[in-house]
Design a protein around this motif. Structure first.
Motif, PDB file in Angstrom:
ATOM      1  N   HIS A  11       0.862  -1.184   0.000  1.00 10.37           N
ATOM      2  CA  HIS A  11       0.000   0.000   0.000  1.00 10.37           C
ATOM      3  C   HIS A  11       0.887   1.219   0.000  1.00 10.37           C
ATOM      4  O   HIS A  11       1.991   1.189   0.525  1.00 10.37           O
ATOM      5  CB  HIS A  11      -0.837   0.064   1.281  1.00 10.37           C
ATOM      6  CG  HIS A  11      -1.803  -1.056   1.444  1.00 10.37           C
ATOM      7  ND1 HIS A  11      -2.901  -1.202   0.639  1.00 10.37           N
ATOM      8  CD2 HIS A  11      -1.853  -2.059   2.347  1.00 10.37           C
ATOM      9  CE1 HIS A  11      -3.583  -2.267   1.047  1.00 10.37           C
ATOM     10  NE2 HIS A  11      -2.965  -2.808   2.073  1.00 10.37           N
ATOM     11  N   ARG A  12       0.353   2.320  -0.516  1.00  9.77           N
ATOM     12  CA  ARG A  12       1.023   3.600  -0.303  1.00  9.77           C
ATOM     13  C   ARG A  12       0.872   3.951   1.162  1.00  9.77           C
ATOM     14  O   ARG A  12      -0.200   3.822   1.724  1.00  9.77           O
ATOM     15  CB  ARG A  12       0.316   4.685  -1.120  1.00  9.77           C
ATOM     16  CG  ARG A  12       0.551   4.535  -2.596  1.00  9.77           C
ATOM     17  CD  ARG A  12       1.495   5.649  -3.043  1.00  9.77           C
ATOM     18  NE  ARG A  12       1.298   5.928  -4.451  1.00  9.77           N
ATOM     19  CZ  ARG A  12       0.410   6.819  -4.900  1.00  9.77           C
ATOM     20  NH1 ARG A  12      -0.332   7.497  -4.046  1.00  9.77           N
ATOM     21  NH2 ARG A  12       0.283   7.020  -6.181  1.00  9.77           N
ATOM     22  N   ARG A  14       0.270   6.021   4.468  1.00 13.11           N
ATOM     23  CA  ARG A  14      -0.617   7.154   4.734  1.00 13.11           C
ATOM     24  C   ARG A  14       0.193   8.407   5.029  1.00 13.11           C
ATOM     25  O   ARG A  14      -0.197   9.502   4.696  1.00 13.11           O
ATOM     26  CB  ARG A  14      -1.554   6.838   5.901  1.00 13.11           C
ATOM     27  CG  ARG A  14      -2.529   5.719   5.551  1.00 13.11           C
ATOM     28  CD  ARG A  14      -3.512   5.497   6.666  1.00 13.11           C
ATOM     29  NE  ARG A  14      -4.387   4.353   6.370  1.00 13.11           N
ATOM     30  CZ  ARG A  14      -4.240   3.157   6.906  1.00 13.11           C
ATOM     31  NH1 ARG A  14      -3.287   2.930   7.787  1.00 13.11           N
ATOM     32  NH2 ARG A  14      -5.051   2.173   6.590  1.00 13.11           N
ATOM     33  N   ALA A  26       2.364  -4.791   3.329  1.00 14.79           N
ATOM     34  CA  ALA A  26       1.337  -5.442   4.145  1.00 14.79           C
ATOM     35  C   ALA A  26       1.439  -6.963   4.038  1.00 14.79           C
ATOM     36  O   ALA A  26       1.162  -7.682   4.996  1.00 14.79           O
ATOM     37  CB  ALA A  26      -0.044  -4.964   3.732  1.00 14.79           C
ATOM     38  N   SER A  46      -0.928  -7.936  15.968  1.00 19.23           N
ATOM     39  CA  SER A  46      -1.584  -6.828  15.283  1.00 19.23           C
ATOM     40  C   SER A  46      -0.683  -6.195  14.226  1.00 19.23           C
ATOM     41  O   SER A  46       0.499  -5.966  14.474  1.00 19.23           O
ATOM     42  CB  SER A  46      -1.992  -5.781  16.321  1.00 19.23           C
ATOM     43  OG  SER A  46      -2.732  -4.780  15.688  1.00 19.23           O
ATOM     44  N   GLY A  47      -1.240  -5.951  13.045  1.00 21.11           N
ATOM     45  CA  GLY A  47      -0.495  -5.280  11.984  1.00 21.11           C
ATOM     46  C   GLY A  47       0.360  -6.193  11.134  1.00 21.11           C
ATOM     47  O   GLY A  47       1.052  -5.727  10.236  1.00 21.11           O
ATOM     48  N   CYS A  48       0.312  -7.507  11.376  1.00 21.00           N
ATOM     49  CA  CYS A  48       1.200  -8.404  10.637  1.00 21.00           C
ATOM     50  C   CYS A  48       0.659  -8.756   9.253  1.00 21.00           C
ATOM     51  O   CYS A  48       1.345  -9.420   8.476  1.00 21.00           O
ATOM     52  CB  CYS A  48       1.460  -9.679  11.438  1.00 21.00           C
ATOM     53  SG  CYS A  48       0.031 -10.753  11.543  1.00 21.00           S
ATOM     54  N   GLY A  49      -0.570  -8.349   8.951  1.00 16.99           N
ATOM     55  CA  GLY A  49      -1.101  -8.592   7.613  1.00 16.99           C
ATOM     56  C   GLY A  49      -2.217  -9.617   7.534  1.00 16.99           C
ATOM     57  O   GLY A  49      -2.582 -10.060   6.441  1.00 16.99           O
ATOM     58  N   LYS A  50      -2.802  -9.979   8.663  1.00 16.94           N
ATOM     59  CA  LYS A  50      -3.867 -10.996   8.666  1.00 16.94           C
ATOM     60  C   LYS A  50      -5.078 -10.545   7.855  1.00 16.94           C
ATOM     61  O   LYS A  50      -5.578 -11.293   7.017  1.00 16.94           O
ATOM     62  CB  LYS A  50      -4.307 -11.319  10.108  1.00 16.94           C
ATOM     63  CG  LYS A  50      -3.201 -11.833  11.002  1.00 16.94           C
ATOM     64  CD  LYS A  50      -3.713 -12.201  12.383  1.00 16.94           C
ATOM     65  CE  LYS A  50      -4.263 -11.030  13.174  1.00 16.94           C
ATOM     66  NZ  LYS A  50      -3.270 -10.003  13.539  1.00 16.94           N
ATOM     67  N   SER A  51      -5.531  -9.312   8.114  1.00 19.14           N
ATOM     68  CA  SER A  51      -6.713  -8.834   7.382  1.00 19.14           C
ATOM     69  C   SER A  51      -6.400  -8.636   5.909  1.00 19.14           C
ATOM     70  O   SER A  51      -7.263  -8.857   5.051  1.00 19.14           O
ATOM     71  CB  SER A  51      -7.238  -7.526   7.988  1.00 19.14           C
ATOM     72  OG  SER A  51      -7.680  -7.754   9.302  1.00 19.14           O
ATOM     73  N   THR A  52      -5.177  -8.249   5.622  1.00 19.30           N
ATOM     74  CA  THR A  52      -4.776  -8.103   4.219  1.00 19.30           C
ATOM     75  C   THR A  52      -4.884  -9.456   3.518  1.00 19.30           C
ATOM     76  O   THR A  52      -5.434  -9.554   2.418  1.00 19.30           O
ATOM     77  CB  THR A  52      -3.327  -7.565   4.129  1.00 19.30           C
ATOM     78  OG1 THR A  52      -3.258  -6.344   4.862  1.00 19.30           O
ATOM     79  CG2 THR A  52      -2.906  -7.342   2.703  1.00 19.30           C
ATOM     80  N   GLU A 177     -10.938 -12.677  12.708  1.00 21.08           N
ATOM     81  CA  GLU A 177     -11.121 -12.435  14.141  1.00 21.08           C
ATOM     82  C   GLU A 177     -12.608 -12.309  14.510  1.00 21.08           C
ATOM     83  O   GLU A 177     -13.034 -11.290  15.036  1.00 21.08           O
ATOM     84  CB  GLU A 177     -10.363 -11.160  14.551  1.00 21.08           C
ATOM     85  CG  GLU A 177      -8.896 -11.236  14.146  1.00 21.08           C
ATOM     86  CD  GLU A 177      -7.949 -10.624  15.163  1.00 21.08           C
ATOM     87  OE1 GLU A 177      -8.141 -10.910  16.353  1.00 21.08           O
ATOM     88  OE2 GLU A 177      -7.035  -9.905  14.748  1.00 21.08           O
TER      89      GLU A 177
HETATM   90  N1  LIG Z   1      -5.214   0.658   2.937  1.00 24.91           N
HETATM   91  C1  LIG Z   1      -4.039   0.707   3.572  1.00 24.91           C
HETATM   92  N2  LIG Z   1      -3.173   1.704   3.368  1.00 24.91           N
HETATM   93  C2  LIG Z   1      -1.966   1.736   3.995  1.00 24.91           C
HETATM   94  N3  LIG Z   1      -1.552   0.804   4.861  1.00 24.91           N
HETATM   95  C3  LIG Z   1      -2.371  -0.225   5.121  1.00 24.91           C
HETATM   96  C4  LIG Z   1      -3.664  -0.336   4.498  1.00 24.91           C
HETATM   97  N4  LIG Z   1      -4.251  -1.464   4.959  1.00 24.91           N
HETATM   98  C5  LIG Z   1      -3.381  -2.027   5.820  1.00 24.91           C
HETATM   99  N5  LIG Z   1      -2.259  -1.288   5.921  1.00 24.91           N
HETATM  100  C6  LIG Z   1      -1.046  -1.622   6.729  1.00 24.91           C
HETATM  101  O1  LIG Z   1      -0.665  -2.939   6.380  1.00 24.91           O
HETATM  102  C7  LIG Z   1      -0.210  -3.655   7.508  1.00 24.91           C
HETATM  103  C8  LIG Z   1      -1.047  -4.904   7.714  1.00 24.91           C
HETATM  104  O2  LIG Z   1      -2.369  -4.540   8.083  1.00 24.91           O
HETATM  105  P1  LIG Z   1      -3.525  -5.595   8.420  1.00 24.91           P
HETATM  106  O3  LIG Z   1      -4.760  -4.844   8.671  1.00 24.91           O
HETATM  107  O4  LIG Z   1      -3.559  -6.618   7.344  1.00 24.91           O
HETATM  108  O5  LIG Z   1      -2.980  -6.253   9.765  1.00 24.91           O
HETATM  109  P2  LIG Z   1      -3.724  -7.226  10.804  1.00 24.91           P
HETATM  110  O6  LIG Z   1      -2.777  -8.354  11.049  1.00 24.91           O
HETATM  111  O7  LIG Z   1      -5.078  -7.556  10.311  1.00 24.91           O
HETATM  112  O8  LIG Z   1      -3.808  -6.343  12.115  1.00 24.91           O
HETATM  113  P3  LIG Z   1      -4.924  -6.410  13.294  1.00 24.91           P
HETATM  114  O9  LIG Z   1      -4.592  -7.624  14.116  1.00 24.91           O
HETATM  115  O10 LIG Z   1      -4.658  -5.142  14.050  1.00 24.91           O
HETATM  116  O11 LIG Z   1      -6.267  -6.471  12.674  1.00 24.91           O
HETATM  117  C9  LIG Z   1      -0.268  -2.677   8.663  1.00 24.91           C
HETATM  118  O12 LIG Z   1       1.008  -2.098   8.814  1.00 24.91           O
HETATM  119  C10 LIG Z   1      -1.283  -1.656   8.220  1.00 24.91           C
HETATM  120  O13 LIG Z   1      -1.044  -0.415   8.837  1.00 24.91           O
END
Ligand SMILES: Nc1ncnc2c1ncn2[C@@H]1O[C@H](COP(=O)(O)OP(=O)(O)OP(=O)(O)O)[C@@H](O)[C@H]1O
Ligand SMILES: [Mg+2]
Length: 331
Positions: A11-12, A14, A26, A46-52, A177
């Protein structure tokens, strides 16, 4: 059913200046298979990329690089209409927070009918019957059909979200989750419901959680994510009982298990940023086993022990190291 091959999502950032825009890594080089009827647990902090990864698996996010195959076919090379119809009805998704995932102005009946209307399933009468059937399936009383989401409890809302994910009779549910926004007292009920549905409907499931102890007993296979990388995967029983990667070991030790007496590993060192990941192994800045060789390159996949157990670490836990059969070189 689904295969990811070397998938990257960038991602770009923010933040960042006008002339210099950083990118967020991500997801980096993810390779993962989800078989028919299989439960894959996905864990990491948190933030490791699970939702991605969940967004990639459900077709909401196109990989920046790499391929996402659905029944052997590249999802993003399919005509858009087929992607929506075939893939869209085969994969259902349940998000973390049912309060924001459901339209607050729509009564439950309309929320559940919406996918049936969009995919033109059956007659109006049949759609209404299907809505009743869905409520029954997730254990909600028939009168819920007229309720607005705001009038329901968190657990009931998550049941509605699950019913909606099931509306088109998918083969796979991706649950990101699904219980973390719920009261502890209803978490087990929602988990039990998902497992019961899985058994009754023969669904495959990708179950995402930051808690490896919750996921290990529900899953056939586990994948562990760290800073956008899958650092270990394999049969859930193997990964949880004989982890190879120190990070998996640390995750397992973070939540005490009733069955085994493990010493808690407290991670020190800064959590690196996904904008500027460290060279080599991303975990090396917090790893107690890290040496100079960890900084040179991301470790290639090592396989061992059978059941598709593989890890990316040059100083794995001793039991895994002994079982290692071969190392595949990766880019
Ligand atoms: N649209 C976006 N633009 C910029 N950065 C993003 C975007 N979506 C996710 N990120 C970044 O990508 C990384 C992975 O995010 P993601 O949401 O996949 O993590 P996660 O493991 O689901 O976290 P959580 O447990 O907090 O839900 C994070 O550093 C997040 O800040
Ligand atoms: Mg998330």
């Amino acid at each position: 059913m689904i295969e990811l091959e070397g998938v990257h999502v960038r991602h770009r950032a923010r933040s960042g200046g006008l002339f210099h825009r950083d990118s967020v890594h991500a997801l980096t080089d993810a390779t993962l298979r989800v078989g028919q009827g299989e439960i894959v647990g996905l864990v990491g902090e948190s933030g490791c990329g699970k939702s991605t990864l969940a967004r990639v698996l459900t077709g909401l996010q196109k990989p920046t690089e790499g391929r996402m195959l659905f029944r052997g076919e590249d999802l993003w090379e399919m005509p858009a209409a087929r992607r929506r119809q075939e893939f869209g009805s085969s994969v259902g998704v349940v998000f973390q927070d049912p309060a924001t995932a459901l339209n607050p102005r729509m009564p439950v009946g309309r929320i559940l009918r919406d996918p049936l209307d969009v995919h033109r399933r059956g007659t109006v009468r049949e759609r209404e019957e299907r809505v009743e059937e869905l409520l029954d399936l997730v254990g909600l009383p028939g009168h819920t059909v007229r309720s607005l989401p705001g009038r329901l409890s968190g657990g009931q809302r998550q049941r509605v979200a699950i019913a909606r994910a099931l509306a088109l009779e998918p083969e796979l549910i991706v649950a990101d989750e699904p219980t973390s926004a719920l009261d502890v007292s209803v978490r087990a009920q929602v988990l039990n419901l998902l497992m019961d549905l899985r058994a009754r409907l023969g669904l495959g499931m990708v179950f995402i959680s930051h808690d490896i102890q919750t996921v290990r007993y529900l899953s056939d296979r586990l994948a562990v994510l760290y800073l956008g990388r899958i650092v270990e995967q394999g049969a859930a029983s193997t990964v949880a009982s004989a982890p190879a990667h120190p990070y998996t070991e640390a995750l397992l030790s973070a939540t005490p298990s009733l069955l085994t007496d493990t010493e808690r590993i407290v991670l020190t060192g800064p959590v690196p940023s996904a904008t500027n990941p460290p060279t080599g192994c991303p975990f090396r800045t917090r790893c107690w086993k890290a040496e100079d060789d960890c900084a040179t390159a991301f470790p290639a996949a090592t396989e061992g022990g059978g059941g598709g157990h593989q890890w990316h670490c040059v100083h794995p836990q001793p039991a895994a190291a002994l079982s290692a059969t071969h190392t595949r070189s990766t880019s």
